[in-house]
Structure formats: structure tokens, C-alpha cells
Design a protein around this motif. Structure first.
Motif, PDB file in Angstrom:
ATOM      1  N   CYS A 113       0.977  -1.061  -0.119  1.00 56.73           N
ATOM      2  CA  CYS A 113      -0.263   0.180   0.252  1.00 56.73           C
ATOM      3  C   CYS A 113       0.969   1.238  -0.139  1.00 56.73           C
ATOM      4  O   CYS A 113       1.875   1.368   0.869  1.00 56.73           O
ATOM      5  CB  CYS A 113      -1.067   0.131   1.188  1.00 56.73           C
ATOM      6  N   GLU A 114       0.321   2.092  -0.581  1.00 58.70           N
ATOM      7  CA  GLU A 114       0.998   3.368  -1.383  1.00 58.70           C
ATOM      8  C   GLU A 114       0.630   4.560  -0.712  1.00 58.70           C
ATOM      9  O   GLU A 114       1.437   5.703  -0.302  1.00 58.70           O
ATOM     10  CB  GLU A 114       1.751   3.172  -2.737  1.00 58.70           C
ATOM     11  N   VAL A 115      -0.359   4.787  -0.689  1.00 63.35           N
ATOM     12  CA  VAL A 115      -1.676   5.902  -0.721  1.00 63.35           C
ATOM     13  C   VAL A 115      -1.607   6.189   1.122  1.00 63.35           C
ATOM     14  O   VAL A 115      -1.957   4.751   1.631  1.00 63.35           O
ATOM     15  CB  VAL A 115      -2.570   5.805  -1.575  1.00 63.35           C
ATOM     16  N   PRO A 116      -1.679   6.659   2.040  1.00 68.38           N
ATOM     17  CA  PRO A 116      -2.130   7.088   2.921  1.00 68.38           C
ATOM     18  C   PRO A 116      -2.699   6.588   3.860  1.00 68.38           C
ATOM     19  O   PRO A 116      -2.852   6.373   4.789  1.00 68.38           O
ATOM     20  CB  PRO A 116      -2.038   8.943   3.507  1.00 68.38           C
ATOM     21  N   ASN A 117      -4.763   6.900   2.976  1.00 66.09           N
ATOM     22  CA  ASN A 117      -5.602   6.414   3.088  1.00 66.09           C
ATOM     23  C   ASN A 117      -5.137   3.800   3.938  1.00 66.09           C
ATOM     24  O   ASN A 117      -6.261   3.583   4.591  1.00 66.09           O
ATOM     25  CB  ASN A 117      -6.467   6.755   3.271  1.00 66.09           C
ATOM     26  N   ALA A 118      -4.919   3.441   2.996  1.00 71.95           N
ATOM     27  CA  ALA A 118      -4.233   2.879   2.486  1.00 71.95           C
ATOM     28  C   ALA A 118      -3.977   2.360   3.597  1.00 71.95           C
ATOM     29  O   ALA A 118      -3.528   1.219   4.034  1.00 71.95           O
ATOM     30  CB  ALA A 118      -3.737   2.053   1.064  1.00 71.95           C
ATOM     31  N   ARG A 119      -2.960   2.948   4.103  1.00 69.60           N
ATOM     32  CA  ARG A 119      -1.299   1.982   4.903  1.00 69.60           C
ATOM     33  C   ARG A 119      -1.631   3.081   6.518  1.00 69.60           C
ATOM     34  O   ARG A 119      -2.200   1.667   7.266  1.00 69.60           O
ATOM     35  CB  ARG A 119      -0.035   3.502   4.803  1.00 69.60           C
TER      36      ARG A 119
END
Length: 378
Positions: free
Chosen positions: A156-162
Motif C-alpha cells: 500500500c502506497e497511498v496514505p489512507n490505505a497505509r
């Protein structure tokens, strides 16, 4: 225009062109207006498409999107409120496999970074830098291996996913007094977004505003909460000087010579994300082997060398081997120390907080209590 025609009796009549009756015209206009109105509001499928982009990650999925409110903001914009679930794909089975490994890898990555920084500092400042350079290279490789594996299983790269993955992982940690037993698989969240109508459809105009206080963890109660693989294991030093329960099994390859006594010291270094753990041991000379070990004098020597105040001194004993545990406090912080002489070795176990971290007294005490002569079987 109206039309005219002549009758048989030669009189003239006027006919008007057919027109829609007023009631029928109003009904059609209302239907057309209603169709236009339906297409001017974002639906749940539009919101879901936006959320998929916000939580874009191969191991996550968005479901159960419910629109709870909405308001026209004008200029083709619409404010929407909604609830949804972001969850690990595969749910219970996948989460039970993923979460324990994530826990271990994150701990190894953080611990490795700390140890690498310590080794690099000692390599730059010690008179005998070679052993520290070896340790720096080894810890750097350990950090790289942990980071690469994390990228494989948590891509996961996008902030919300992390953020979502971290919150789900945190929910897997056992909480005192909690009755939750099912494995955590996702988060049920609520949010508010501003959307605009583009040619391709509705899209978010800004980052959604999620209400973290209303967040709930969704669980699969058919699968028990996973237990993290323990990083703590029994470690027996190869020289036979000591045994300890430690968070890793690393080589004792730090060497330092005491300029005052001439003793050659080996250092075994362990650590977690908030606690440094070291065992220093030195082979006694033939003269010192025959001498009695004065614990009180040794404690005072340590206090004087590090400019510390000594408190909570407790004697420890294993058969004929005697030692002591104590707390040492200075302007730099607090340390827990254990020292003893076993066979031909002087041993000092030291637990201290990682700089910038709050002292984890439970973890420090756990380590200090576990250090004992290697020959002792408990």
C-alpha cells in the motif's frame, strides 16, 4: 396559423390547430425536470469509485457504501455524507495470515534501524572500529530485508490505505479486559466529501474527511485472533558467560578494552523499538579469578564512572554465584543493571530506553530478570 373552410351553405368557419391541453403539458415538463434532477446528485456507486481511489491497494477492498445525507452546494458541486467498510481482501483467512507477519516485520525493521544507528555511531567514535563496522553492515542488511518483505506483503502506497492497514494491525494486539476474540478484517468508517460533476462523472474535489472517533473494527468471529510470533527467545552466549531471554539472537561482536583495568570486554546488543538491552562480559585474568568479587565496590565504581545515583539494590543468587540488581539514574535517564561473576567471567546486563522514547519499565525488567549464568538451569 388557424385554417378556414367554406360549408355547403356557403358560410365560413374557422378551425384552430390542435394544441396540447395545459394539464398534459405540465405533466411532461415535470417528468423531464425529474429526470434532470436524478442525474444531478452523486449516488453510492459514485462515492464508492472515489473511495476505491482513496484506499487504492492490492490487498484492500471497499464495500457496504451507504449514502446517509447530501446537499447541493451549487456550481455543479454536492456535499455527501456516507458510511463504508475498508477491509483486507480474503477477510478472515487472509487477515489471520497477514497480521502476525506484519507485526514481527515492523518490530524487526524498527529494532534494526536503532541498532544500525548505534553501530554506526560506535564505528565512528571507537578506537577499535572494525567490529562495529561489521555490525553496522549486518544490521543494515537486516533492515533492508525486513523493509523488502514488508513491501511484498503490504504494497500500500497511498496514505489512507497505509492508515487502514495500521489500524487493523493495531486491533489485532491483545487488549487487557477486552472480550474481542475474532480476527480483525477491516474498518467501518464514516466520511464527508465534496464532489463535482465532470464529463466522466462525479469525483471528489478534495481529500475526504473521515470521522476517526466513529471508526469501528469489523471482525471474523469464526477465526480466532492471531498470535504474533514471539521475537523473544532464549539466547545462550557461545562463550558460556550468560543466558538471557532476548528479542533477537545477534552475535556478540562488539569489543572494547577498558583503559583503566586492561580488561577486554565483549558486548552483546539487543533492542526493541523502545528499549536498548546490552550484556557486557569480560574474561577475568588469572589474578582476578582468585580474588573475591566485591559487589558493593563494583556498584560504586559503575555509579562513579557514569555519574549516576544508585537505588533499589537487590541481591540475586544462583547456587554459589552471587550478584545484584539495581537502578541507576542520571541526567541522561534511567538504567536497570544486573552484575555477577560466573566461572571466569564478569557479566553486566544493562537495560535503558531508546533515546527519545519513554522508558518501558516492564520490558527493561523482563530482560534484566532473564539474564543469568549460562550454567544455571531453571
Amino acid at each position: 396559423m388557424d385554417q378556414t373552410y367554406q360549408t355547403k351553405d356557403h358560410s365560413t368557419r374557422i378551425l384552430s390547430k390542435r394544441r396540447w391541453p395545459k394539464p398534459a403539458g405540465l405533466i411532461i415538463a415535470a417528468i423531464l425536470f425529474g429526470l434532470v434532477g436524478c442525474s444531478s446528485k452523486p449516488g453510492e456507486s459514485d462515492i464508492e469509485m472515489g473511495l476505491v481511489d482513496e484506499f487504492k491497494c492490492p490487498i484492500l477492498e471497499i464495500s457496504n457504501v451507504k449514502k446517509t445525507d447530501g446537499a447541493d452546494s451549487g456550481n455543479r458541486r454536492y456535499e455527501v455524507s456516507y458510511t463504508f467498510e475498508v477491509a483486507i481482501k480474503g477477510r478472515g483467512d487472509a487477515a489471520a495470515k497477514l497480521l502476525p507477519e506484519l507485526d514481527v516485520l515492523n518490530e524487526r525493521w524498527q529494532r534494526g534501524r536503532i541498532q544500525n544507528e548505534r553501530a554506526a555511531h560506535l564505528a565512528a567514535t571507537s578506537d577499535n572500529s572494525e567490529p562495529f563496522k561489521v555490525a553496522e553492515k549486518r544490521t543494515r542488511e537486516e533492515v533492508s530485508a525486513a523493509r523488502n518483505r514488508l513491501a511484498e506483503i503490504q504494497p500500500c502506497e497511498v496514505p489512507n490505505a497505509r492508515f487502514a492497514i495500521e489500524r487493523i494491525r493495531a486491533a489485532a494486539q491483545p487488549q487487557a479486559g477486552s472480550s474481542e476474540r475474532g480476527v480483525p478484517v477491516g474498518l467501518i468508517m464514516s466520511g464527508v466529501s465534496s464532489m463535482v460533476k465532470a464529463e466522466s462523472g462525479w469525483r471528489f474535489t478534495e481529500v475526504p474527511r473521515f470521522d476517526i472517533t466513529a471508526e469501528k473494527v469489523s471482525r471474523d468471529n469464526s477465526i480466532s485472533m492471531p498470535k504474533s510470533a514471539s521475537l523473544w527467545s532464549e539466547y545462550l552466549q557461545s562463550e558460556g558467560a550468560f543466558a538471557a531471554t532476548v528479542p533477537s539472537s545477534e552475535q556478540c561482536n562488539f569489543v572494547e578494552k577498558d583503559s583503566k583495568t586492561g580488561q577486554q570486554w565483549w558486548q552483546c546488543s539487543f533492542s526493541t523499538s523502545d528499549t536498548n538491552m546490552d550484556v557486557w562480559f569480560s574474561r577475568l585474568t588469572a589474578v582476578s579469578q582468585g580474588e573475591s568479587f566485591d559487589l558493593g565496590a563494583k556498584i560504586n565504581e559503575i555509579a562513579e564512572r557514569h555519574n549516576e545515583q544508585i537505588t533499589e539494590v537487590k541481591p540475586v543468587k544462583w547456587e554459589a554465584t552471587e550478584g545484584a540488581e539495581f537502578t541507576a539514574t542520571s541526567t541522561e535517564g534511567v538504567r536497570m543493571v544486573k552484575l555477577f561473576v560466573a566461572d571466569m567471567y564478569e557479566v553486566q546486563a544493562i537495560a535503558s530506553p531508546v533515546p527519545g522514547k519513554v522508558a518501558n519499565h516492564v520490558e527493561m525488567q523482563r530482560f534484566i530478570k532473564s539474564v543469568k549464568p549460562a550454567s544455571v538451569v531453571e
